[in-house]
Design a protein around this motif. Sequence first.
Motif, short mmCIF file in Angstrom:
data_model
loop_
_atom_site.label_atom_id
_atom_site.label_comp_id
_atom_site.label_asym_id
_atom_site.label_seq_id
_atom_site.Cartn_x
_atom_site.Cartn_y
_atom_site.Cartn_z
N ALA A 9 0.86 -1.19 0.00
CA ALA A 9 0.00 0.00 0.00
C ALA A 9 0.90 1.24 0.00
O ALA A 9 2.13 1.14 -0.01
CB ALA A 9 -0.91 -0.03 1.22
N CYS A 10 0.27 2.42 0.04
CA CYS A 10 1.05 3.65 -0.02
C CYS A 10 2.02 3.80 1.16
O CYS A 10 2.98 4.57 1.07
CB CYS A 10 0.11 4.86 -0.11
SG CYS A 10 -1.14 4.91 1.18
N LYS A 35 -8.95 -4.87 9.21
CA LYS A 35 -8.37 -3.81 10.06
C LYS A 35 -7.79 -4.38 11.35
O LYS A 35 -7.65 -3.67 12.35
CB LYS A 35 -9.38 -2.70 10.37
CG LYS A 35 -10.03 -2.08 9.15
CD LYS A 35 -9.04 -1.36 8.26
CE LYS A 35 -9.69 -0.80 7.00
NZ LYS A 35 -8.72 -0.37 6.00
N GLY A 51 -9.09 3.96 9.49
CA GLY A 51 -8.56 2.67 9.02
C GLY A 51 -7.54 2.81 7.90
O GLY A 51 -7.32 1.88 7.13
N LEU A 52 -6.93 3.98 7.79
CA LEU A 52 -5.99 4.23 6.69
C LEU A 52 -4.54 4.09 7.12
O LEU A 52 -4.15 4.59 8.18
CB LEU A 52 -6.21 5.63 6.13
CG LEU A 52 -7.57 5.92 5.48
CD1 LEU A 52 -7.69 7.40 5.14
CD2 LEU A 52 -7.77 5.08 4.23
N VAL A 53 -3.78 3.43 6.28
CA VAL A 53 -2.32 3.43 6.43
C VAL A 53 -1.76 4.40 5.39
O VAL A 53 -2.41 4.61 4.36
CB VAL A 53 -1.73 2.01 6.21
CG1 VAL A 53 -2.19 1.07 7.30
CG2 VAL A 53 -2.06 1.45 4.82
N PRO A 54 -0.59 4.98 5.61
CA PRO A 54 0.24 4.82 6.79
C PRO A 54 -0.32 5.57 8.00
O PRO A 54 -0.97 6.61 7.85
CB PRO A 54 1.56 5.47 6.35
CG PRO A 54 1.15 6.55 5.39
CD PRO A 54 -0.03 5.97 4.66
N GLU A 66 -1.62 10.59 7.31
CA GLU A 66 -1.45 11.23 6.00
C GLU A 66 0.00 11.11 5.51
O GLU A 66 0.95 11.56 6.17
CB GLU A 66 -1.88 12.71 6.00
CG GLU A 66 -3.36 12.93 6.32
CD GLU A 66 -4.30 12.29 5.29
OE1 GLU A 66 -4.03 12.37 4.09
OE2 GLU A 66 -5.31 11.71 5.72
N ASN A 67 0.11 10.53 4.31
CA ASN A 67 1.42 10.32 3.69
C ASN A 67 2.30 11.56 3.72
O ASN A 67 3.46 11.49 4.11
CB ASN A 67 1.25 9.90 2.23
CG ASN A 67 0.90 8.43 2.08
OD1 ASN A 67 1.74 7.57 2.32
ND2 ASN A 67 -0.34 8.14 1.72
N HIS A 105 -2.34 9.40 -6.65
CA HIS A 105 -2.78 8.38 -5.69
C HIS A 105 -4.31 8.31 -5.63
O HIS A 105 -4.92 7.32 -6.03
CB HIS A 105 -2.15 8.71 -4.32
CG HIS A 105 -2.55 7.82 -3.20
ND1 HIS A 105 -2.09 8.00 -1.92
CD2 HIS A 105 -3.36 6.74 -3.14
CE1 HIS A 105 -2.59 7.06 -1.15
NE2 HIS A 105 -3.37 6.29 -1.86
N LYS A 106 -4.91 9.39 -5.16
CA LYS A 106 -6.37 9.37 -4.95
C LYS A 106 -7.16 9.63 -6.23
O LYS A 106 -8.22 9.05 -6.44
CB LYS A 106 -6.76 10.40 -3.89
CG LYS A 106 -6.39 9.98 -2.48
CD LYS A 106 -7.22 8.78 -2.04
CE LYS A 106 -6.90 8.40 -0.60
NZ LYS A 106 -7.67 7.24 -0.16
N TYR A 156 7.49 8.22 -2.35
CA TYR A 156 6.04 8.17 -2.55
C TYR A 156 5.72 7.86 -4.01
O TYR A 156 4.89 7.00 -4.32
CB TYR A 156 5.46 9.51 -2.12
CG TYR A 156 3.95 9.58 -1.93
CD1 TYR A 156 3.13 8.45 -1.95
CD2 TYR A 156 3.34 10.82 -1.71
CE1 TYR A 156 1.75 8.56 -1.77
CE2 TYR A 156 1.97 10.93 -1.53
CZ TYR A 156 1.18 9.81 -1.57
OH TYR A 156 -0.18 9.92 -1.38
N TRP A 163 2.07 0.45 -8.55
CA TRP A 163 0.70 -0.09 -8.70
C TRP A 163 0.32 -0.31 -10.16
O TRP A 163 -0.71 -0.93 -10.43
CB TRP A 163 -0.31 0.84 -8.04
CG TRP A 163 -0.18 0.94 -6.55
CD1 TRP A 163 0.50 0.10 -5.72
CD2 TRP A 163 -0.76 1.95 -5.72
NE1 TRP A 163 0.39 0.52 -4.42
CE2 TRP A 163 -0.38 1.66 -4.39
CE3 TRP A 163 -1.55 3.07 -5.94
CZ2 TRP A 163 -0.77 2.45 -3.29
CZ3 TRP A 163 -1.94 3.86 -4.87
CH2 TRP A 163 -1.56 3.54 -3.56
N1 LIG Z 1 -5.17 10.56 2.57
C1 LIG Z 1 -4.47 9.39 3.02
C2 LIG Z 1 -4.86 8.21 2.18
C3 LIG Z 1 -4.18 6.94 2.61
C4 LIG Z 1 -4.75 5.73 1.88
O1 LIG Z 1 -5.52 5.87 0.93
N2 LIG Z 1 -4.34 4.56 2.34
C5 LIG Z 1 -4.86 3.35 1.76
C6 LIG Z 1 -3.74 2.39 1.36
S1 LIG Z 1 -2.86 3.02 -0.04
C7 LIG Z 1 -5.70 2.63 2.80
O2 LIG Z 1 -5.30 2.52 3.94
N3 LIG Z 1 -6.87 2.13 2.39
C8 LIG Z 1 -7.70 1.37 3.25
C9 LIG Z 1 -9.14 1.78 3.20
O3 LIG Z 1 -9.50 2.62 2.37
O4 LIG Z 1 -9.90 1.24 4.00
C10 LIG Z 1 -2.96 9.61 2.98
O5 LIG Z 1 -2.49 10.31 2.08
O6 LIG Z 1 -2.25 9.07 3.82
#
Ligand SMILES: N[C@@H](CCC(=O)N[C@@H](CS)C(=O)NCC(=O)O)C(=O)O
Length: 213
Positions: A9-10, A35, A51-54, A66-67, A105-106, A156, A163
Amino acid sequence: MDLYFSPLACSLATRIALYEAGAEANYLEVDPKTKVVQNDRSDFLAINPLGLVPTLRTDDGVVLTENAAILQYVADRFPQAGIAAAGMERSRLHQWLCFIGTELHKGLFVPLLDKKAPPEMKAYVLGKGLSRLDYLDNYLNGREFLLDHFSVADAYLVTIINWTMATPPIELAKWPNVRAYYERLRARPSITSAAAEEFKLYQAELARHKAAA
Ligand SMILES: N[C@@H](CCC(=O)N[C@@H](CS)C(=O)NCC(=O)O)C(=O)O
């Protein structure tokens, strides 16, 4: 320092930055579906409700998300690694982190990777996103890195370009400077190690999901 990540993942970008810095960290693997933190079976949502990584916990116990914020934190925390930037270059670094996070990314890759996204949506983001790849390709012509040295923005960007393995409509051959940049960076030791380690974890994650289905 604790890094919550999911394989490939990111969050891979932060692992690369930590490897570049030779920094010690605990890597806590989050299953993207459940999760659940694989290391101790704890609930990741209690750490980051989105629930977002990192997600990073600093040595002082501060939780950062946030990355862009995490990558700049790591770059500043380990100045000897030379992966940050100062003055105007810092604004450029910020510019690239925002570009990668929003436009690529998004804005482009997440919808393409989303199995539930309707085909019309994929066609729409692809239509817009290709111009971002053209722009990047033009910028990378004759450049080794996004700034004048390797920085967390490269960590990054290489993570996101990685991907393309899973987004067939985007054929890197159409963007030769992006492809050359990606291949060059993939050979960098921090990136080779980080990607290989996470690839093994990714395969284990797929096997786990298959077994649970
Ligand atoms: N805005 C967040 C986005 C992070 C993000 O999209 N992480 C993804 C992995 S690349 C994630 O954890 N997705 C899990 C989900 O959406 O539940 C950032 O820039 O850190």
